[in-house]
Design a protein around this motif. Sequence first.
Motif, mmCIF file in Angstrom:
data_model
loop_
_atom_site.group_PDB
_atom_site.id
_atom_site.type_symbol
_atom_site.label_atom_id
_atom_site.label_comp_id
_atom_site.label_asym_id
_atom_site.label_seq_id
_atom_site.Cartn_x
_atom_site.Cartn_y
_atom_site.Cartn_z
ATOM 1 N N LEU A 280 -3.575 0.270 6.167
ATOM 2 C CA LEU A 280 -3.344 1.074 4.967
ATOM 3 C C LEU A 280 -2.024 0.718 4.296
ATOM 4 O O LEU A 280 -1.918 0.748 3.067
ATOM 5 N N SER A 281 -1.010 0.394 5.082
ATOM 6 C CA SER A 281 0.277 0.042 4.479
ATOM 7 C C SER A 281 0.196 -1.267 3.715
ATOM 8 O O SER A 281 0.945 -1.472 2.753
ATOM 9 N N HIS A 282 -0.710 -2.162 4.096
ATOM 10 C CA HIS A 282 -0.883 -3.435 3.405
ATOM 11 C C HIS A 282 -1.976 -3.376 2.341
ATOM 12 O O HIS A 282 -2.338 -4.412 1.781
ATOM 13 N N PHE A 307 -2.309 6.946 4.366
ATOM 14 C CA PHE A 307 -2.133 6.434 3.010
ATOM 15 C C PHE A 307 -1.156 7.300 2.217
ATOM 16 O O PHE A 307 -0.293 6.767 1.501
ATOM 17 N N LEU A 308 -1.280 8.618 2.304
ATOM 18 C CA LEU A 308 -0.360 9.488 1.582
ATOM 19 C C LEU A 308 1.054 9.380 2.128
ATOM 20 O O LEU A 308 2.015 9.661 1.405
ATOM 21 N N SER A 309 1.200 8.981 3.380
ATOM 22 C CA SER A 309 2.530 8.793 3.943
ATOM 23 C C SER A 309 3.176 7.515 3.437
ATOM 24 O O SER A 309 4.407 7.415 3.384
ATOM 25 N N LEU A 310 2.368 6.532 3.067
ATOM 26 C CA LEU A 310 2.881 5.215 2.713
ATOM 27 C C LEU A 310 2.845 4.929 1.218
ATOM 28 O O LEU A 310 3.540 4.024 0.749
ATOM 29 N N HIS A 311 2.013 5.648 0.468
ATOM 30 C CA HIS A 311 1.841 5.356 -0.956
ATOM 31 C C HIS A 311 1.834 6.658 -1.746
ATOM 32 O O HIS A 311 1.618 7.736 -1.203
#
Length: 642
Positions: A280-282, A307-311
């Motif tokens: 998800l981070s990539h 996803f909400l943590s990273l984007h």
Amino acid sequence: ARPTQSPVAPRPGDGDGTTPTWEASAQCIGRAARDGARPPLKLRPSGRNSSASTPPPEMSRSESSGSTSALGMSWLARPPSVASTASSSTIGSRKLLGQLARRKTQHSDLDSQVLELVTFTGCEHLKRASRLSQVLRRHANIFKDSTGSAATYELSVPVETIDAFISHNWSVPRHYKFLTLVCYFNFDQAVIVMAVLTVVLGIVTAVGWLPEVPNKSYPYDWGVCGRALWTPVFVVLLFYGRELPFAACSGPAVFLDKTCIHQEDKDIMKQSIERLGAFLSHSDRMLIVYSDVFLQKLWTVYEVAAFLSLHASDRMTVIPVICPAVFFMALLVGWVGSILILVLDVFFDSEILVHVFTTISYCFLLWSLRRWARDREAIGNRLQNFTVRRCICECEEDRPVVYRNIAALMRGTLPDIDLTDDDKALEAFDALVRTDLPLAFSSSLGKTFMPYKYIATIFASWAVPKMLDLLAGMPGGMPIRDTARWMLYYLPLALSIYPLALISTERMTSCFLHLRGWRELVWVLVGFLLLVALPTYFVVGVILAILWEKALESDIAMLLLAVIDIFLLLAAFFVFAEPCRRRRRSADADVAADIGDGAARAEAMAEAEVDVGAGAQLGNARDPSTEPLDRSTQPCTFTAHV
């Protein structure tokens, strides 16, 4: 908002030894806005079990949405200003976490557990993705079941970045997923190709190289290829555009669990599942194929958490599976109606069957919109009452692992807040989902049950083929002026009048959802006739029809028809374009706007000397922008969700 009376904890940082959590006072928000820092957060009253899983208090939909609650869509309204400000303050941490996760080197600011979840350090070979053409092949046959093999794993290849992460549930039938994927990934490409083919077809029709048929209600011959071929060709481009021999691109690189995670090699499977956050981070964006069970399954909820943590949430697109199904059903109904009208114009002089078919189509439309209004309200209730602890996990042994990973991601997202307790971290994630996921829904759907580009395409599939067939009369002597007035008549119908009528119909069908039986039937029929059908008939059947008749001889009527067309198109633009502009804003601009709004409100509250002293516990939200600043009779209380 209801002010509540109970003791309030001392402000963190004043030597009280308390640990900040999710609720903040107006003074803290005001200081943070002036200092440009994240607002410190207050404790709940002492005496409550800190380890208990108590989600943050929620506002009722009627309190948070204002007048939109009457439409049954209050959850799509923007969350309260303070809540959105507090939520947006975490997006900077999300961006930092995402950037650090994509670096090759480790970073001392990140916890080792978080770093392991969101990076491929030491296992770069696991970072794989499949081409969209592979996923969509044979009507997305890959979604037939969840059983994978070494052959399905070979459908993915190592990549540097992933264009889209597809999040779905295997219990949803594959044809729903296929329709959702082709609408999301292939729509723009199909529209461009179809526009070129429309120009070519129009030229060929105007030259007279295509078959023509006489029309009993019109002095010139009409073509047949436009109404017979336009919609089927467009659907073929949507379905098979990536598989056609002349297709120049096989599509973006997408993550699908069945193809990117080895289903037979248990060691690779274990490593890939542990690195799900790294996938998800990539990923540049996330597509959620939403169904009723999506937020009930623990693993899909974990994907949302990562996803909400990273984007930022504007990089997440949520498409309910019912929307693409309704889109293609509307295309089919419109195409059948066009063929029926074509046959009646050639062989009969009666329009009774046309009126019968139109009435049936309207009934189907009203039933679909009424059902969607209830589904939309149910989705809103499900989002507002979401808690990760109610999610279903097929293997209960995975639940502690997922909880631990979500808590670690929340600690990485909110480094300035003490989230050492996993229960508090899970509460933070619950609040994040309740705040960010409705915004993703609103940005994805717009102001209606589907985006404007789909609505315009539905009506264009009726109007554009008819305009193409009109060009067949040019070799028989039809003047260019007559062609122009037909174009000026059909253009606003497809792009403005009917889409605006549809959004009015949806608003009308979304009211009074508590009605059942004959009362509901009376409201839907009477409301549609008075609020939608009569105004639309006045515009189309009176104003445009009169100008259309006089435009053949009068230049002033032709000019007025063009001016009205421009006005109607601008009206549609201002009604439908606002969600698109918000969706295209960068995450930084979104954060700046939210923080700026929050700072302005906090300054106004500070200038009004809002009392948050003893006896005022933090309760539900009041928006100072909609109320007078003088609140000497009651202390102002609100909740700031992270």
